[in-house]
Design an enzyme around this catalytic site. Structure first.
Site, PDB file in Angstrom:
ATOM      1  CG  HIS A 153      -1.972  -1.061   1.179  1.00 36.56           C
ATOM      2  ND1 HIS A 153      -2.759  -1.386   2.244  1.00 36.56           N
ATOM      3  CD2 HIS A 153      -2.351  -1.902   0.172  1.00 36.56           C
ATOM      4  CE1 HIS A 153      -3.576  -2.382   1.916  1.00 36.56           C
ATOM      5  NE2 HIS A 153      -3.338  -2.710   0.673  1.00 36.56           N
ATOM      6  CD  GLU A 162      -3.864  -2.845   6.460  1.00 44.84           C
ATOM      7  OE1 GLU A 162      -4.679  -2.813   7.417  1.00 44.84           O
ATOM      8  OE2 GLU A 162      -4.139  -3.317   5.350  1.00 44.84           O
ATOM      9  CD  GLU A 203      -5.900   0.022   3.695  1.00 50.51           C
ATOM     10  OE1 GLU A 203      -5.701  -0.009   4.930  1.00 50.51           O
ATOM     11  OE2 GLU A 203      -6.272  -0.969   3.039  1.00 50.51           O
ATOM     12  CG  ASP A 240      -3.084  -6.842   7.500  1.00 49.64           C
ATOM     13  OD1 ASP A 240      -2.425  -7.906   7.488  1.00 49.64           O
ATOM     14  OD2 ASP A 240      -3.907  -6.554   6.622  1.00 49.64           O
ATOM     15  CD  GLU A 283      -6.283  -7.854   8.458  1.00 47.71           C
ATOM     16  OE1 GLU A 283      -6.652  -6.894   9.155  1.00 47.71           O
ATOM     17  OE2 GLU A 283      -6.334  -7.845   7.215  1.00 47.71           O
ATOM     18  CG  ASP A 310      -7.422 -10.145   4.686  1.00 50.68           C
ATOM     19  OD1 ASP A 310      -8.310 -10.534   3.917  1.00 50.68           O
ATOM     20  OD2 ASP A 310      -6.712  -9.140   4.421  1.00 50.68           O
ATOM     21  CG  HIS A 363     -10.979  -0.493   4.199  1.00 54.00           C
ATOM     22  ND1 HIS A 363     -10.240   0.660   4.148  1.00 54.00           N
ATOM     23  CD2 HIS A 363     -10.174  -1.409   4.821  1.00 54.00           C
ATOM     24  CE1 HIS A 363      -9.059   0.457   4.697  1.00 54.00           C
ATOM     25  NE2 HIS A 363      -8.993  -0.778   5.104  1.00 54.00           N
ATOM     26  CE  LYS A 386      -7.838  -4.137   7.283  1.00 49.18           C
ATOM     27  NZ  LYS A 386      -6.526  -4.762   7.060  1.00 49.18           N
TER      28      LYS A 386
HETATM   29  P1  PGA Z   1      -6.207  -5.089   0.238  1.00 50.42           P
HETATM   30  O1  PGA Z   1      -5.580  -4.899   1.687  1.00 50.42           O
HETATM   31  O2  PGA Z   1      -7.555  -4.474   0.214  1.00 50.42           O
HETATM   32  O3  PGA Z   1      -5.196  -4.403  -0.627  1.00 50.42           O
HETATM   33  O4  PGA Z   1      -6.260  -6.578   0.001  1.00 50.42           O
HETATM   34  C1  PGA Z   1      -6.317  -4.890   2.854  1.00 50.42           C
HETATM   35  C2  PGA Z   1      -5.868  -5.979   3.791  1.00 50.42           C
HETATM   36  O5  PGA Z   1      -4.921  -6.736   3.521  1.00 50.42           O
HETATM   37  O6  PGA Z   1      -6.475  -6.116   4.837  1.00 50.42           O
HETATM   38 ZN    ZN Z   2      -5.245  -7.909   5.527  1.00 51.48          ZN
END
Ligand code: PGA
Ligand code: ZN
Length: 424
Positions: A153, A162, A203, A240, A283, A310, A363, A386
């Site tokens: 990201h 994250e 994000e 995360d 996560e 996830d 999201h 989140k």
């Molecule tokens: P993504 O990332 O929407 O780019 O998959 C969000 C996450 O990993 O939680």
């Molecule tokens: Zn994730």
């Protein structure tokens, strides 16, 4: 009954095209939904259909998906009762005919599914959270606010994707947003003072040129303290690392840090971070293909830290059930576009809750102004959401919608707080 369905191409927060759908009912009620898009996607997610024509949108066009909304998917739902969400979603799934929704596209299918739900809510003159969740829907989620971005990201060397703050000690959702915003701005000043960039990632969190998780966590803890909050009590830390992105050939390859860790070394490192910092939730601590690692880490720290799956679950009920049966994680991230219909996402939430797994509504890194997930968090009473940082309207739109919902619920509103992270 559904009288019209219109798909169109709009822009997401990264400036890429995405699908938006309008569903109109015979009484004139309109439901509109825009579909989000991930960057660090799980391998077993429902398939997002992209045109792949390099001459247009760098291959990311969604003209085929929009076309499917306006033809086959319209045919599948026209004249249907929008209140029969399960029947409608089954018709969408049947029209596609594949297990992965790859023929018509999960992006096309989800747009119709969510727009139909919103049209049905509008027909009842009810907000979506109330239409879906009934009078029990009054729990406002703890927000996990992503104030430092790395991984896929951002362009910085941070291997972990994250670093989030969760205002678990707030009294209300509105107060949680205030606390988060205050820390965000303190962090901005601290980063500037240390000579770092304060540009933001996908994000909305800062993307400073840091190398290690410890450096990022130190900045976040200092910002929490300097703003006047107690780390771990008022505000918990959440990470995360999105490890599926850097698990290669059986090794966790921390390219930014310049270190390779075996699964055991990686787990030791995470446990060290969990013990050294007020981390309340992690996560994708382990990669989607490292189920042994997942089981071992869950057995080791699952009683004192929320471990949210996830990529390992992809909001998929069957994958979640396998994970529950084998001791993988104790919590699940729910992203509606990972599975492609509202009904299937809701089934996954129910399975998680029955098993005592916590649920975090989420999201994607590519978002729009659509705020459906804010309502879904309240409708399911999942207690956690989140949805990014305290900047970028694609992120703050969800917080603002939750502020409105809390206001509308008035004295019946409850803020989930610390309890939300404990298994039910
Ligand atoms: P993504 O990332 O929407 O780019 O998959 C969000 C996450 O990993 O939680
Ligand atoms: Zn994730």
């Amino acid at each position: 009954a559904i009288t019209s369905v219109t798909g169109r191409r709009v822009l997401d927060s990264r400036g890429n095209p995405t699908v938006e759908v309008d569903v109109v009912l015979s009484d004139g009620s309109l439901g509109r939904a825009a579909v989000p898009s991930g960057a660090s996607t799980g391998a077993r997610e429902a398939v997002e259909l992209r045109d792949g024509d390099p001459a247009r949108w760098h291959g990311k066009g969604v003209d085929r998906a929009v076309g499917h909304v306006n033809t086959e998917l319209t045919e599948a739902v026209l004249g249907r009762d929008a209140e029969d969400q399960a029947g409608l979603d089954a018709a969408l799934v049947a029209a596609d005919g594949t297990a992965s929704k790859s023929r018509l596209g999960a992006n096309a299918i989800l747009g119709v599914s969510l727009a139909a739900a919103k049209a049905a809510a509008a027909a009842h003159r009810l907000p979506l959270y109330r239409y879906l969740g009934g009078s029990d829907a009054r729990l406002l989620p703890v927000p996990m606010m992503n104030i430092v971005n790395g991984g896929a990201h951002a362009d910085n060397p941070l291997d972990f994707q994250e670093f989030m703050i969760a205002p678990i000690g707030a009294e209300t959702f509105a107060e949680a947003v205030r606390m988060g915003s205050e820390v965000f701005h303190t962090l901005r000043r601290d980063l500037l003072a240390a000579g770092h960039s304060t540009g933001v990632g996908d994000e909305g969190g800062f993307a400073p040129s840091l190398r290690t998780a410890e450096e990022a966590l130190d900045f976040v803890v200092a910002a929490v303290e300097r703003t006047g909050y107690r780390p771990g009590t008022d505000i918990g830390l959440v990470m995360d690392p999105a490890t599926s992105e850097f698990f290669r050939d059986g090794v966790y390859d921390y390219a930014g840090e310049g270190v390779r860790r075996t699964p055991a070394e990686h787990a030791d490192y995470l446990v060290k971070l969990i013990d050294a910092y007020p981390v309340v939730s992690v996560e994708d601590a382990m990669a989607e293909d490292d189920l042994d690692g997942w089981r071992e880490l869950t057995a080791r720290v699952g009683d004192r830290c929320q471990l949210t799956g996830d990529d390992v679950f992809c909001t998929n009920d069957a994958l979640l059930r396998e994970g529950i049966a084998s001791g993988v994680a104790n919590s699940i991230l729910v992203k509606v576009n990972q599975i492609g219909t509202l009904t299937e996402a809701m089934t996954t939430v129910s399975t998680a809750h029955r098993a005592g797994y916590t649920v975090v509504m989420s999201h994607r890194s590519g978002e729009t102004e659509d705020t459906t997930i804010a309502d879904l968090a309240v409708a399911t009473g999942c207690g956690q959401i989140k949805t990014g940082s305290l900047s970028r309207s694609d992120r703050t739109a969800k917080y603002n919608q939750l502020i409105r919902i809390e206001e509308e619920l008035g004295t019946s509103a409850r803020y989930a707080g610390t309890e939300a992270l404990r298994a039910r």
